[in-house]
Structures are given as structure tokens and as C-alpha cells.
Design an enzyme around this catalytic site. Structure first.
Site, PDB file in Angstrom:
ATOM      1  N   SER A 263       0.863  -1.292  -0.135  1.00  0.00           N
ATOM      2  CA  SER A 263      -0.189  -0.012   0.123  1.00  0.00           C
ATOM      3  C   SER A 263       0.724   1.410  -0.077  1.00  0.00           C
ATOM      4  O   SER A 263       1.870   1.455  -0.693  1.00  0.00           O
ATOM      5  CB  SER A 263      -0.806   0.009   1.380  1.00  0.00           C
ATOM      6  OG  SER A 263      -2.160   0.905   0.975  1.00  0.00           O
ATOM      7  N   TRP A 354     -10.003   0.189  -4.919  1.00  0.00           N
ATOM      8  CA  TRP A 354      -9.392   1.678  -4.746  1.00  0.00           C
ATOM      9  C   TRP A 354      -8.011   1.820  -5.204  1.00  0.00           C
ATOM     10  O   TRP A 354      -7.646   2.865  -5.878  1.00  0.00           O
ATOM     11  CB  TRP A 354      -9.362   1.620  -3.254  1.00  0.00           C
ATOM     12  CG  TRP A 354      -8.799   2.994  -2.571  1.00  0.00           C
ATOM     13  CD1 TRP A 354      -8.043   3.504  -1.468  1.00  0.00           C
ATOM     14  CD2 TRP A 354      -9.639   4.523  -2.839  1.00  0.00           C
ATOM     15  NE1 TRP A 354      -7.935   4.679  -1.389  1.00  0.00           N
ATOM     16  CE2 TRP A 354      -9.109   5.133  -1.963  1.00  0.00           C
ATOM     17  CE3 TRP A 354     -10.771   4.624  -3.661  1.00  0.00           C
ATOM     18  CZ2 TRP A 354      -9.203   6.716  -2.020  1.00  0.00           C
ATOM     19  CZ3 TRP A 354     -10.966   5.907  -3.732  1.00  0.00           C
ATOM     20  CH2 TRP A 354     -10.741   6.933  -2.784  1.00  0.00           C
ATOM     21  N   HIS A 404      -7.739  -5.809   0.383  1.00  0.00           N
ATOM     22  CA  HIS A 404      -6.345  -4.862   0.470  1.00  0.00           C
ATOM     23  C   HIS A 404      -5.683  -5.390   1.876  1.00  0.00           C
ATOM     24  O   HIS A 404      -6.069  -5.157   2.826  1.00  0.00           O
ATOM     25  CB  HIS A 404      -6.708  -3.678   0.619  1.00  0.00           C
ATOM     26  CG  HIS A 404      -5.524  -2.510   0.692  1.00  0.00           C
ATOM     27  ND1 HIS A 404      -4.890  -2.465  -0.641  1.00  0.00           N
ATOM     28  CD2 HIS A 404      -5.295  -1.752   1.574  1.00  0.00           C
ATOM     29  CE1 HIS A 404      -3.956  -1.376  -0.201  1.00  0.00           C
ATOM     30  NE2 HIS A 404      -4.140  -1.209   0.974  1.00  0.00           N
TER      31      HIS A 404
HETATM   32  C1  GCU Z   1      -5.387   4.669   1.714  1.00  0.00           C
HETATM   33  C2  GCU Z   1      -4.838   5.480   0.696  1.00  0.00           C
HETATM   34  C3  GCU Z   1      -4.091   4.631  -0.234  1.00  0.00           C
HETATM   35  C4  GCU Z   1      -3.022   3.797   0.494  1.00  0.00           C
HETATM   36  C5  GCU Z   1      -3.443   3.172   1.561  1.00  0.00           C
HETATM   37  C6  GCU Z   1      -2.581   2.488   2.715  1.00  0.00           C
HETATM   38  O1  GCU Z   1      -6.443   3.801   1.188  1.00  0.00           O
HETATM   39  O2  GCU Z   1      -5.910   6.045  -0.175  1.00  0.00           O
HETATM   40  O3  GCU Z   1      -3.353   5.294  -1.402  1.00  0.00           O
HETATM   41  O4  GCU Z   1      -2.179   2.931  -0.312  1.00  0.00           O
HETATM   42  O5  GCU Z   1      -4.369   4.069   2.316  1.00  0.00           O
HETATM   43  O6  GCU Z   1      -1.459   2.443   2.775  1.00  0.00           O
HETATM   44  O7  GCU Z   1      -3.241   1.609   3.356  1.00  0.00           O
END
Ligand code: GCU
Length: 423
Positions: A263, A354, A404
Site C-alpha cells: 500500500s 481503490w 487489500h
Molecule cells: C489509503 C490511501 C492509499 C494507500 C492506503 C494504505 O487507502 O488512499 O493510497 O495505499 O491508504 O496505505 O493502506
């Protein structure tokens, strides 16, 4: 119970600020606007790149410069490790299967001090071992159920359900992220895990008075200049400093460091791999917008959304591209191309729209042109592979079932990929 709490917390992190802005978010392929991507092998002056030499001497540095100035921000100075402290080491970790080592790296400048804690689990062999180097979200003690791991004393985002209160972790926080770190599988496969907490380098908040940024301020400066580093570049800088240390560690094969991140930390891993070619392999786990996903698709999280929810992640120049992705001189497939010729793995999850899985795949696909120019196989797939059907060339990709997260399935692919390229 702990895991459920951790899951709720991560869901909160993921949905948190961004949820308010999701109304107009594109989540169907048919709504993706038409877009034209910059070609990886066409220079900004319009000339075609036809040789390895022009790629390495001209095109690669030019692309890197645009990402530095317009997206992540440049590191304003140099600072090396002042001191290394070994807290402890043991040959008896994981019931005698692994070595554990905990050290701190210290960074000092004027009256400022920063401490980065490093936790290592290494296979017990007399040879230097390849390692996965990865940041975690809440501290090294959360990675594995081992009472010997020191609790982080750094600022951590509050989450009372795993015992993080007043931005400090407690005994209750131990092992709360263990599902993400299959330490035993990693060690049994012959790899070390080098774990660091990203908040040691820069706490993840829109506050430039803490972490590494102020070390480089001129008099009266309180935040980085418009083309200077945000937090992602600071985290990437931290990964490079840990690589400096690993080059000195007799147990680690520093020519085989796979830098991995999930992420936001996948964004940091990609930028670290682009900016520092000592990283021999780069793994992006669901890094999404500002990571592996193409910005021009505007699918899921967009440049405006990310700059609004996380104003501290990128350099201020990146704000110019809010609702204006077409004007970005680069797109994220060119970031991936900067990793060439080193092995690169991009991973998506079906339930992680997302992060735009298709945008992550296409980015890996279009980055292949750089690998092919260098005589390597890029991504061995023209179309997006089916769910749970990884493909592995010099670029690897999978989209797996589930949400995710950084899962055992993801790790199993990374270990296979490392076996393919490191052994
Ligand atoms: C949020 C953010 C993402 C990121 C994520 C994370 O969802 O919008 O861009 O990758 O956090 O780090 O878990």
C-alpha cells in the site's frame, strides 16, 4: 481477537479520510476516460530511445528527474548513519531455526537525533543470505509473536483495540500484524526478513516538524520546498539508509535485497527502488495511486483524492496535477520502468478496487518496453491474467482473491519470484 481488531484498524486507515471524497470515484471500467500515456521509449524531446546506452544515460535519468521534481520530491541533502547499536542477537529464534538480531541506526545532525530500529530474522547458515526488506505500519513488535522483540517507543497512530493509546504501543500490541509476516516460511525458504517501522523515519501525519525532514531545514524553514520530499520520499530515503547498514552486515547478501512494501509502503518501496539501484528486486503489494497504478485512468483513488487525504505524502509540485493528470509529464508505468533491468513484482487484489488492479497491471505491462530494450523479458502477459494466476518474467504480476492486505498467498509468490531470480 487481536487480528480482528487489527483488521478494523487497517480498514479504518484505508477508508479513513478518503471515504468522504468517494462519491464521484470511478469504479467501473466503462467509466474510465480515454487517455494517452507517455511512451516509455520516447524522450521528452520526442526522439525515440533505441539503445541500451541512450536508455541508461539519457532516458532513465530524465524520467527519474521528473518523478523527483514533480511527484515525490528531492532529498535536500545527505546524511549517513552516525552510529549503530546492537541491542541483542540470538541463535535461538523460531525454536532454533533462525537468528534474530535487533539493532538501532542513529542519525545525528546539529541537535537533532533520529533512531531507526531494525529487526532481523535470518536463516542459520554460514553464507550471506538474501533478504526481504520491508516497512511495517505499527512497529516491529507487531510483526511476530516473540517476546524478545523490543516495543517501539515511536509515535504510532492510535488504535486502542491493539493497545495503541496516546500514540504509544503497549504489550497488547505485540504480534497484532503477524498475519502479514510469515516469518517461518520466509526463513525456511532461505531468506531473511529485515523489518523496520516507517514511523521511525517519519511519523505518518501532515506535520513536517518531526521525523527526518527538519534535519535539512535552513534557518526559519518549517516545511520542505515545493520540489522537496514528502513522506514517501522520506520513507524511501530510510530504506536506502538501512541498505547502507546491510552492506556492512556480514550475515546479509546486500547484492540481494528485495525491497517490499504494502500500500503506501509499496509506493515507498517503488520510489526507493527507482531512486536507489542497489535494491536488486522491488515488490509492490497493492500500492495503487502514486504507486504502481496509472494516474491517467483516474480509476479508484485519484491524484486529487490522494493529495487531499494525505497532503504530506508527495511534494507540493504534485498538487498541480489534481484533476489534471494529463499534464503530468510522466505516468506510473515509467516509474516501474526505472526499476529495469532489476526484477519487479506488482501485485493486486480483486477486492482492492481503490488501488485500481487493472491500472497496476497495465502499468507493469507498459513498463516492459524498457526491460525488452535491455534484452529481458518484461511481463509475460499481454492481457490481464486470471485471478490467482501469477505470471513471472523479469516483471511478475498477480491479482488474487481477497481484500487489500499483505497475505500469505502474496508472500508465497514473492518467495517463488525471489527463487527464480536470486537462486
Ligand atoms: C489509503 C490511501 C492509499 C494507500 C492506503 C494504505 O487507502 O488512499 O493510497 O495505499 O491508504 O496505505 O493502506
Amino acid at each position: 481477537m487481536k487480528n480482528i481488531a487489527a483488521l478494523l484498524f487497517l480498514t479504518f486507515l484505508t477508508l479513513g479520510n478518503a471515504s468522504a471524497q468517494r462519491e464521484n470515484v470511478i469504479s467501473e471500467e466503462s467509466k474510465v476516460p480515454e487517455y494517452k500515456l507517455p511512451d516509455v521509449l520516447t524522450r521528452f524531446n520526442g526522439k525515440k530511445v533505441k539503445s541500451e546506452k541512450v536508455w541508461l544515460k539519457k532516458q532513465r535519468p530524465e524520467i527519474l528527474k521528473v518523478f523527483t521534481n514533480e511527484v515525490y520530491g528531492k532529498v535536500p541533502g545527505e546524511l549517513g548513519i552516525s552510529d549503530v547499536k546492537v541491542w541483542e542477537s540470538s541463535e535461538e529464534a523460531l525454536g532454533g531455526l533462525a537468528r534474530r538480531k535487533q539493532i538501532s541506526l542513529f542519525f545525528d545532525k546539529d541537535d537533532r537525533h533520529l533512531e531507526v530500529n531494525v529487526l532481523m530474522y535470518l536463516p542459520k547458515t554460514t553464507e550471506k543470505v538474501p533478504v526481504f526488506l520491508a516497512y511495517n505500519f505499527t512497529g516491529n513488535h507487531a510483526v511476530f509473536n516473540d517476546p524478545a522483540i523490543r516495543l517501539t517507543e515511536s509515535w504510532v497512530a492510535n488504535n486502542p483495540s491493539v493497545g495503541i493509546i496516546n500514540n504509544q504501543v503497549t504489550e497488547q500490541s505485540r504480534a497484532s500484524a503477524e498475519d502479514r509476516w510469515p516469518v517461518e516460511e520466509i526463513v525456511k525458504a532461505g531468506y531473511g526478513l529485515v523489518a523496520i517501522y516507517y514511523g521511525d523515519v517519519d511519523p505518518d501525519k501532515n506535520d513536517f516538524s518531526d521525523g527526518i525532514h527538519p534535519f535539512f531545514y535552513q534557518q526559519n524553514q518549517v516545511s520542505p520546498k515545493f520540489n522537496e520530499w514528502g513522506s514517501i520520499a522520506a520513507w524511501a530515503w530510510g530504506l536506502s539508509r538501512v541498505a547502507d547498514y546491510l552492506e556492512q552486515d556480514p550475515m546479509v547478501d546486500a547484492k540481494k535485497i528485495a525491497v517490499l512494501g504494502h500500500s503506501r509502503l509499496g509506493k515507498a518501496a517503488l520510489w526507493a527502488g527507482a531512486a536507489d539501484q542497489r535494491f536488486a528486486m522491488v515488490i509492490s503489494n497493492e500500492s495503487g495511486c502514486g504507486g504502481a497504478a496509472l494516474s491517467r485512468r483516474k480509476f479508484g483513488e485519484t491524484v486529487r483524492i490522494i493529495n487531499t487525504s494525505f497532503p504530506h505524502w508527495f511534494c507540493d509540485n504534485f498538487l498541480k496535477y489534481n484533476d489534471n493528470e494529463e499534464q503530468l509529464p510522466v505516468d506510473q508505468h515509467q516509474l516501474l520502468a526505472l526499476i529495469a533491468p532489476r526484477p519487479l513484482y506488482v501485485a493486486s487484489a480483486e477486492g482492492d478496487k481503490w488501488a485500481d488492479p487493472r491500472g497496476e497491471f497495465l502499468s507493469a505491462k507498459y513498463a516492459s518496453a524498457a526491460y525488452e530494450l535491455l534484452g529481458l523479458e518484461g511481463l509475460p502477459a499481454k492481457e490481464m491474467p486470471g485471478i490467482n494466476q501469477p505470471v513471472m518474467g523479469t516483471i511478475g504480476y498477480h491479482i488474487r482473491t481477497g481484500k487489500h492486505d499483505l497475505s500469505l498467498y502474496d508472500w508465497q509468490q514473492y518467495i517463488k519470484f525471489a527463487d527464480k531470480h536470486f537462486k
